[in-house]
Design a protein around this motif. Sequence first.
Motif, PDB file in Angstrom:
ATOM      1  N   ALA A  54      -0.436  -6.404  -2.495  1.00 19.38           N
ATOM      2  CA  ALA A  54      -0.613  -7.594  -1.650  1.00 19.38           C
ATOM      3  C   ALA A  54       0.704  -8.336  -1.477  1.00 19.38           C
ATOM      4  CB  ALA A  54      -1.673  -8.518  -2.259  1.00 19.38           C
ATOM      5  N   VAL A  55       1.442  -8.533  -2.549  1.00 22.18           N
ATOM      6  CA  VAL A  55       2.740  -9.219  -2.452  1.00 22.18           C
ATOM      7  C   VAL A  55       3.705  -8.399  -1.603  1.00 22.18           C
ATOM      8  CG1 VAL A  55       4.747 -10.018  -3.766  1.00 22.18           C
ATOM      9  CG2 VAL A  55       2.447 -10.494  -4.609  1.00 22.18           C
ATOM     10  N   ALA A  56       3.732  -7.088  -1.815  1.00 24.22           N
ATOM     11  CA  ALA A  56       4.652  -6.230  -1.060  1.00 24.22           C
ATOM     12  C   ALA A  56       4.349  -6.233   0.429  1.00 24.22           C
ATOM     13  CB  ALA A  56       4.599  -4.803  -1.604  1.00 24.22           C
ATOM     14  N   VAL A  57       3.075  -6.093   0.787  1.00 16.53           N
ATOM     15  CA  VAL A  57       2.702  -5.982   2.203  1.00 16.53           C
ATOM     16  C   VAL A  57       2.698  -7.341   2.897  1.00 16.53           C
ATOM     17  CG1 VAL A  57       0.823  -5.359   3.784  1.00 16.53           C
ATOM     18  CG2 VAL A  57       1.415  -3.850   1.885  1.00 16.53           C
ATOM     19  N   LEU A  58       2.149  -8.369   2.258  1.00 15.05           N
ATOM     20  CA  LEU A  58       1.963  -9.653   2.928  1.00 15.05           C
ATOM     21  C   LEU A  58       3.183 -10.569   2.843  1.00 15.05           C
ATOM     22  CD1 LEU A  58      -1.717 -10.329   1.848  1.00 15.05           C
ATOM     23  CD2 LEU A  58      -0.876  -9.242   3.942  1.00 15.05           C
ATOM     24  N   SER A  59       4.131 -10.268   1.960  1.00 18.75           N
ATOM     25  CA  SER A  59       5.347 -11.073   1.874  1.00 18.75           C
ATOM     26  C   SER A  59       6.605 -10.219   1.990  1.00 18.75           C
ATOM     27  CB  SER A  59       5.371 -11.858   0.564  1.00 18.75           C
ATOM     28  OG  SER A  59       6.533 -12.644   0.471  1.00 18.75           O
ATOM     29  N   GLY A  60       6.671  -9.125   1.255  1.00 19.35           N
ATOM     30  CA  GLY A  60       7.880  -8.294   1.246  1.00 19.35           C
ATOM     31  C   GLY A  60       8.214  -7.691   2.603  1.00 19.35           C
ATOM     32  N   PHE A  64      -2.301  -3.610  -9.832  1.00 20.44           N
ATOM     33  CA  PHE A  64      -1.686  -2.824  -8.763  1.00 20.44           C
ATOM     34  C   PHE A  64      -2.078  -3.353  -7.388  1.00 20.44           C
ATOM     35  CE2 PHE A  64      -0.978   0.545 -11.999  1.00 20.44           C
ATOM     36  CZ  PHE A  64       0.388   0.685 -11.799  1.00 20.44           C
ATOM     37  N   THR A  65      -3.299  -3.843  -7.234  1.00 21.45           N
ATOM     38  CA  THR A  65      -3.728  -4.421  -5.959  1.00 21.45           C
ATOM     39  C   THR A  65      -2.916  -5.676  -5.643  1.00 21.45           C
ATOM     40  OG1 THR A  65      -5.945  -3.529  -6.301  1.00 21.45           O
ATOM     41  CG2 THR A  65      -5.708  -5.269  -4.665  1.00 21.45           C
ATOM     42  N   LEU A 116      -3.839   3.507  -5.479  1.00 23.31           N
ATOM     43  CA  LEU A 116      -4.852   3.558  -6.528  1.00 23.31           C
ATOM     44  C   LEU A 116      -5.471   4.945  -6.667  1.00 23.31           C
ATOM     45  CD1 LEU A 116      -6.522   0.078  -5.986  1.00 23.31           C
ATOM     46  CD2 LEU A 116      -4.893   0.741  -7.767  1.00 23.31           C
ATOM     47  N   VAL A 117      -5.699   5.626  -5.557  1.00 24.39           N
ATOM     48  CA  VAL A 117      -6.263   6.977  -5.630  1.00 24.39           C
ATOM     49  C   VAL A 117      -5.256   7.931  -6.275  1.00 24.39           C
ATOM     50  CG1 VAL A 117      -6.973   8.961  -4.224  1.00 24.39           C
ATOM     51  CG2 VAL A 117      -7.924   6.703  -3.771  1.00 24.39           C
ATOM     52  N   SER A 118      -3.983   7.856  -5.877  1.00 27.87           N
ATOM     53  CA  SER A 118      -2.985   8.752  -6.483  1.00 27.87           C
ATOM     54  C   SER A 118      -2.823   8.450  -7.972  1.00 27.87           C
ATOM     55  CB  SER A 118      -1.646   8.658  -5.752  1.00 27.87           C
ATOM     56  OG  SER A 118      -1.082   7.372  -5.891  1.00 27.87           O
ATOM     57  N   LEU A 119      -2.875   7.180  -8.353  1.00 27.50           N
ATOM     58  CA  LEU A 119      -2.805   6.819  -9.768  1.00 27.50           C
ATOM     59  C   LEU A 119      -4.034   7.337 -10.514  1.00 27.50           C
ATOM     60  CD1 LEU A 119      -1.529   5.339 -12.159  1.00 27.50           C
ATOM     61  CD2 LEU A 119      -2.750   3.285 -11.404  1.00 27.50           C
ATOM     62  N   GLY A 120      -5.203   7.167  -9.927  1.00 23.54           N
ATOM     63  CA  GLY A 120      -6.434   7.640 -10.567  1.00 23.54           C
ATOM     64  C   GLY A 120      -6.430   9.140 -10.784  1.00 23.54           C
ATOM     65  N   PRO A 152      -4.265  -5.830  11.665  1.00 17.57           N
ATOM     66  CA  PRO A 152      -3.327  -4.764  11.274  1.00 17.57           C
ATOM     67  C   PRO A 152      -2.666  -4.992   9.905  1.00 17.57           C
ATOM     68  CG  PRO A 152      -3.002  -5.328  13.573  1.00 17.57           C
ATOM     69  CD  PRO A 152      -3.966  -6.329  13.014  1.00 17.57           C
ATOM     70  N   TRP A 153      -2.371  -6.235   9.552  1.00 20.86           N
ATOM     71  CA  TRP A 153      -1.788  -6.516   8.229  1.00 20.86           C
ATOM     72  C   TRP A 153      -2.778  -6.148   7.135  1.00 20.86           C
ATOM     73  CZ3 TRP A 153       3.175  -7.375   7.406  1.00 20.86           C
ATOM     74  CH2 TRP A 153       3.956  -7.848   8.473  1.00 20.86           C
ATOM     75  N   TRP A 154      -4.050  -6.509   7.314  1.00 18.53           N
ATOM     76  CA  TRP A 154      -5.063  -6.226   6.293  1.00 18.53           C
ATOM     77  C   TRP A 154      -5.371  -4.741   6.217  1.00 18.53           C
ATOM     78  CZ3 TRP A 154      -5.272  -9.706   2.856  1.00 18.53           C
ATOM     79  CH2 TRP A 154      -5.076 -11.044   3.187  1.00 18.53           C
ATOM     80  N   ILE A 155      -5.344  -4.049   7.347  1.00 15.18           N
ATOM     81  CA  ILE A 155      -5.547  -2.597   7.332  1.00 15.18           C
ATOM     82  C   ILE A 155      -4.389  -1.924   6.600  1.00 15.18           C
ATOM     83  CG2 ILE A 155      -5.599  -0.521   8.785  1.00 15.18           C
ATOM     84  CD1 ILE A 155      -7.250  -2.164  10.812  1.00 15.18           C
ATOM     85  N   GLY A 156      -3.159  -2.356   6.890  1.00 21.71           N
ATOM     86  CA  GLY A 156      -1.997  -1.809   6.175  1.00 21.71           C
ATOM     87  C   GLY A 156      -2.098  -2.021   4.675  1.00 21.71           C
ATOM     88  N   PHE A 157      -2.514  -3.222   4.294  1.00 19.40           N
ATOM     89  CA  PHE A 157      -2.703  -3.511   2.872  1.00 19.40           C
ATOM     90  C   PHE A 157      -3.753  -2.582   2.272  1.00 19.40           C
ATOM     91  CE2 PHE A 157      -5.641  -5.818   0.024  1.00 19.40           C
ATOM     92  CZ  PHE A 157      -4.863  -5.825  -1.117  1.00 19.40           C
ATOM     93  N   ALA A 158      -4.892  -2.436   2.947  1.00 20.13           N
ATOM     94  CA  ALA A 158      -5.983  -1.607   2.429  1.00 20.13           C
ATOM     95  C   ALA A 158      -5.567  -0.138   2.311  1.00 20.13           C
ATOM     96  CB  ALA A 158      -7.220  -1.740   3.316  1.00 20.13           C
ATOM     97  N   VAL A 159      -4.860   0.371   3.303  1.00 23.40           N
ATOM     98  CA  VAL A 159      -4.441   1.775   3.284  1.00 23.40           C
ATOM     99  C   VAL A 159      -3.436   2.013   2.147  1.00 23.40           C
ATOM    100  CG1 VAL A 159      -3.111   3.512   4.575  1.00 23.40           C
ATOM    101  CG2 VAL A 159      -4.939   2.232   5.702  1.00 23.40           C
ATOM    102  N   ILE A 160      -2.436   1.168   2.040  1.00 22.01           N
ATOM    103  CA  ILE A 160      -1.422   1.354   0.996  1.00 22.01           C
ATOM    104  C   ILE A 160      -2.034   1.180  -0.390  1.00 22.01           C
ATOM    105  CG2 ILE A 160       0.723   0.435   0.035  1.00 22.01           C
ATOM    106  CD1 ILE A 160       1.549  -0.181   2.957  1.00 22.01           C
TER     107      ILE A 160
END
Length: 188
Positions: A97-103, A92-93, A58-62, A45-53
């Motif tokens: 990663a810092v936000a989801v896995l630590s923040g 941005f990735t 990145l898509v919205s920025l692109g 679930p942590w990795w899925i959350g990271f991938a989704v966010i």
Amino acid sequence: MTKPKINRPKELHSLVFLILIVPITALCFLSIFSDVNTLVVYTLPWWIGFAVIASLLLVSLGIALYKNRALFEPEHGIIRRAFYLLAGLLSFTMLVAVAVLSGIPIVLHHFTAEPGSMFVTITDKKDEYSKNECSPRLEIEEFTFMMSKYLCPSDRAYDQVEIGDQIRISGQLSQYGIEAEEMHWRRR
């Protein structure tokens, strides 16, 4: 009677990017300046959350860059443009990663922490200075986030413990992390 027409923002992709980047940046700063060491085991679930966010960001920025490409026409060749694109994607990735896995674990820790203690294992001792880390420092096996896997002991404590020793740390403890206030070890 006709229904009033709802005006949707023309720049929804830019709004999505802004809605995501503000909390991501705040979580990154929290991670950098917090004294909490994370204890989270990063399951699917942590990795899925990271991938989704990360994907949403990145898509919205692109899309925002594509829609406004006239404003960002670099005078450089395709190799330099590709380098800038890859550098931006990587940056941005890493922020996500810092936000989801630590923040996020640090925020959850502050909501659920209670006084407690736990035993941890020393995996390495380092006494050289590094720009963003204390000296001397003890690397701890149970701490899971790569940027804060250490404790900063006194010189006396550093001299008296060895790699492989277990020490008890006390402070605010939760299933997401520990904010160490005291360290106890056996004298040799």
